[in-house]
Motif scaffolding. Structure first.
Motif, PDB file in Angstrom:
ATOM      1  N   TYR A 191       0.849  -1.191   0.000  1.00 21.01           N
ATOM      2  CA  TYR A 191       0.000   0.000   0.000  1.00 21.01           C
ATOM      3  C   TYR A 191       0.890   1.248   0.000  1.00 21.01           C
ATOM      4  N   ASP A 192       0.857   1.990  -1.092  1.00 20.33           N
ATOM      5  CA  ASP A 192       1.751   3.134  -1.280  1.00 20.33           C
ATOM      6  C   ASP A 192       1.233   4.346  -0.509  1.00 20.33           C
ATOM      7  N   ILE A 193       1.994   4.797   0.465  1.00 24.48           N
ATOM      8  CA  ILE A 193       1.594   5.939   1.291  1.00 24.48           C
ATOM      9  C   ILE A 193       2.716   6.981   1.331  1.00 24.48           C
ATOM     10  N   ARG A 194       3.281   7.264   0.148  1.00 25.57           N
ATOM     11  CA  ARG A 194       4.430   8.163   0.098  1.00 25.57           C
ATOM     12  C   ARG A 194       4.106   9.593  -0.290  1.00 25.57           C
ATOM     13  N   SER A 200      -4.157   9.365  -0.196  1.00 26.37           N
ATOM     14  CA  SER A 200      -5.605   9.516  -0.373  1.00 26.37           C
ATOM     15  C   SER A 200      -6.221   8.250  -0.949  1.00 26.37           C
ATOM     16  N   SER A 201      -5.516   7.637  -1.903  1.00 28.29           N
ATOM     17  CA  SER A 201      -6.008   6.418  -2.538  1.00 28.29           C
ATOM     18  C   SER A 201      -6.074   5.256  -1.542  1.00 28.29           C
ATOM     19  N   VAL A 202      -5.031   5.098  -0.731  1.00 28.47           N
ATOM     20  CA  VAL A 202      -4.990   3.999   0.234  1.00 28.47           C
ATOM     21  C   VAL A 202      -6.062   4.181   1.309  1.00 28.47           C
ATOM     22  N   ILE A 203      -6.224   5.398   1.787  1.00 31.49           N
ATOM     23  CA  ILE A 203      -7.252   5.640   2.805  1.00 31.49           C
ATOM     24  C   ILE A 203      -8.638   5.399   2.224  1.00 31.49           C
ATOM     25  N   GLN A 204      -8.810   5.735   0.960  1.00 34.53           N
ATOM     26  CA  GLN A 204     -10.087   5.450   0.291  1.00 34.53           C
ATOM     27  C   GLN A 204     -10.311   3.943   0.198  1.00 34.53           C
ATOM     28  N   GLY A 243       8.973   8.099   4.138  1.00 32.48           N
ATOM     29  CA  GLY A 243       9.456   9.474   4.092  1.00 32.48           C
ATOM     30  C   GLY A 243       8.554  10.482   4.769  1.00 32.48           C
ATOM     31  N   THR A 244       9.094  11.669   4.959  1.00 31.52           N
ATOM     32  CA  THR A 244       8.378  12.739   5.666  1.00 31.52           C
ATOM     33  C   THR A 244       7.089  13.122   4.968  1.00 31.52           C
ATOM     34  N   LEU A 245       7.104  13.208   3.650  1.00 31.15           N
ATOM     35  CA  LEU A 245       5.909  13.630   2.919  1.00 31.15           C
ATOM     36  C   LEU A 245       4.738  12.695   3.170  1.00 31.15           C
ATOM     37  N   GLY A 246       5.014  11.404   3.204  1.00 35.76           N
ATOM     38  CA  GLY A 246       3.947  10.444   3.462  1.00 35.76           C
ATOM     39  C   GLY A 246       3.293  10.672   4.815  1.00 35.76           C
ATOM     40  N   PHE A 247       4.113  10.940   5.837  1.00 34.74           N
ATOM     41  CA  PHE A 247       3.562  11.187   7.168  1.00 34.74           C
ATOM     42  C   PHE A 247       2.850  12.533   7.241  1.00 34.74           C
ATOM     43  N   GLU A 248       3.331  13.516   6.507  1.00 32.51           N
ATOM     44  CA  GLU A 248       2.627  14.803   6.457  1.00 32.51           C
ATOM     45  C   GLU A 248       1.205  14.609   5.944  1.00 32.51           C
ATOM     46  N   GLU A 249       1.057  13.807   4.905  1.00 24.98           N
ATOM     47  CA  GLU A 249      -0.264  13.590   4.319  1.00 24.98           C
ATOM     48  C   GLU A 249      -1.163  12.765   5.239  1.00 24.98           C
ATOM     49  N   MET A 250      -0.600  11.753   5.896  1.00 26.26           N
ATOM     50  CA  MET A 250      -1.409  10.922   6.789  1.00 26.26           C
ATOM     51  C   MET A 250      -1.846  11.687   8.025  1.00 26.26           C
ATOM     52  N   VAL A 251      -0.922  12.424   8.628  1.00 24.50           N
ATOM     53  CA  VAL A 251      -1.220  13.169   9.848  1.00 24.50           C
ATOM     54  C   VAL A 251      -2.339  14.182   9.621  1.00 24.50           C
TER      55      VAL A 251
END
Length: 295
Positions: A191-194, A200-204, A243-251
């Protein structure tokens, strides 16, 4: 989304060695807002019988702390897809022990590695797992959550896909059965969360299968291995392949609002000893920095 209206809670898995109440001070030392602890030594069947005085002291310290949430992580030996009756019974008993402790210390619930089918396939063990989960929920207090953790995929682990977790939730059909999403495990499972689009796709995908209403807690871990490698190798926040960007988007994603993000990272080497000691204030501060970004 205004992050200050419903921010995530940033916590960590901490040691309770020397007395369960020590977990509160260990959390304070790294400025955690939530904690996760083991009920017993994670690689042993022997269940720690916490004394009433220790539980009372834990609850006193918890009530006077700034902690917002507590989770228990069940021992690693449990396998609800076990081959033998003895192993299955020990596994069920370990989860019941953890859930009982959760009630005693006012924890929100217990996170469980459901187990492994050891190459036999999910369908061959699903009925046994469902029966075990139903027994566990029937025999435990109705106020505690049991959260099944997603897995990286190595060794035939149960819950590598959202569909497997959804199947268990559907079969058991209990409001107490939820899911713990581990970011490292999900990434290792494919599951790509980068970045923003992939998160957005994975959370969907999660919402359309499991349902975001069934997300109880998040294990926030970067990954030492690349996407889809199916190895469980945690890394410090921003230092791995997510990476940081992935966590920025998830948070900052509204689907994760108000969830506890529990760190299970290796931590950074101590200046004096050169040893890492698990989640540390550096990782806590990094997630807080990310949380405070304007999005």
């Amino acid at each position: 989304m205004d992050i200050f209206m419903s921010p995530i809670i940033i916590g960590a898995h901490v040691s309770s060695s020397g007395g369960i109440y020590n977990a509160i001070d260990n959390a304070k030392n790294i400025e955690a807002e939530a904690i996760q602890i083991f009920p017993s030594a994670p690689q042993m069947w022997r269940m720690t019988q916490h004394k009433a005085e220790a539980i009372e002291k834990f609850n006193e310290l918890y009530s006077s702390s700034n902690l917002k949430e507590i989770w228990i992580h069940n021992i690693y030996l449990a396998n609800l897809a076990a081959d033998t009756t003895e192993h299955l019974k020990k596994s069920i008993d370990s989860v019941l022990h953890a859930l009982n402790l959760a009630k005693q210390i006012n924890a929100k619930g217990v996170v469980l590695h459901t187990g492994s089918h050891k190459g036999k396939g999910f369908e061959s063990v699903v009925d046994q797992i469902v029966d075990a989960l139903e027994e566990i929920l029937d025999r435990s207090d109705s106020s505690t959550i049991l959260a099944l953790e997603d897995m990286a995929g190595q060794g035939g682990t149960i819950g590598t896909t959202f569909e497997e977790l959804e199947s268990l939730l559907q079969h058991v059909n209990s409001s107490r059965l939820k899911v713990c999403l581990d970011t490292c495990h999900a990434f290792a499972a494919g599951y790509d969360i980068r970045n923003k689009k992939s998160v957005s796709s994975v959370i969907q995908q999660f919402d359309s299968t499991i349902g975001l209403e069934n997300l109880a807690v998040v294990h926030a871990n970067d990954s030492k291995v690349d996407l889809g490698e199916q190895k469980d190798r945690h890394e410090n926040i921003g230092q791995g392949y997510i990476g940081t960007l992935g966590f920025e988007e998830m948070v900052h994603h509204p689907g994760f609002a108000q969830k506890a993000f529990i760190l299970e990272v290796p931590g950074y080497p101590d200046a004096d000893t050169g040893k890492s000691n698990g989640p540390d204030i550096i990782n806590i501060d990094e997630l807080k920095r990310i949380r405070n970004l304007k999005k």
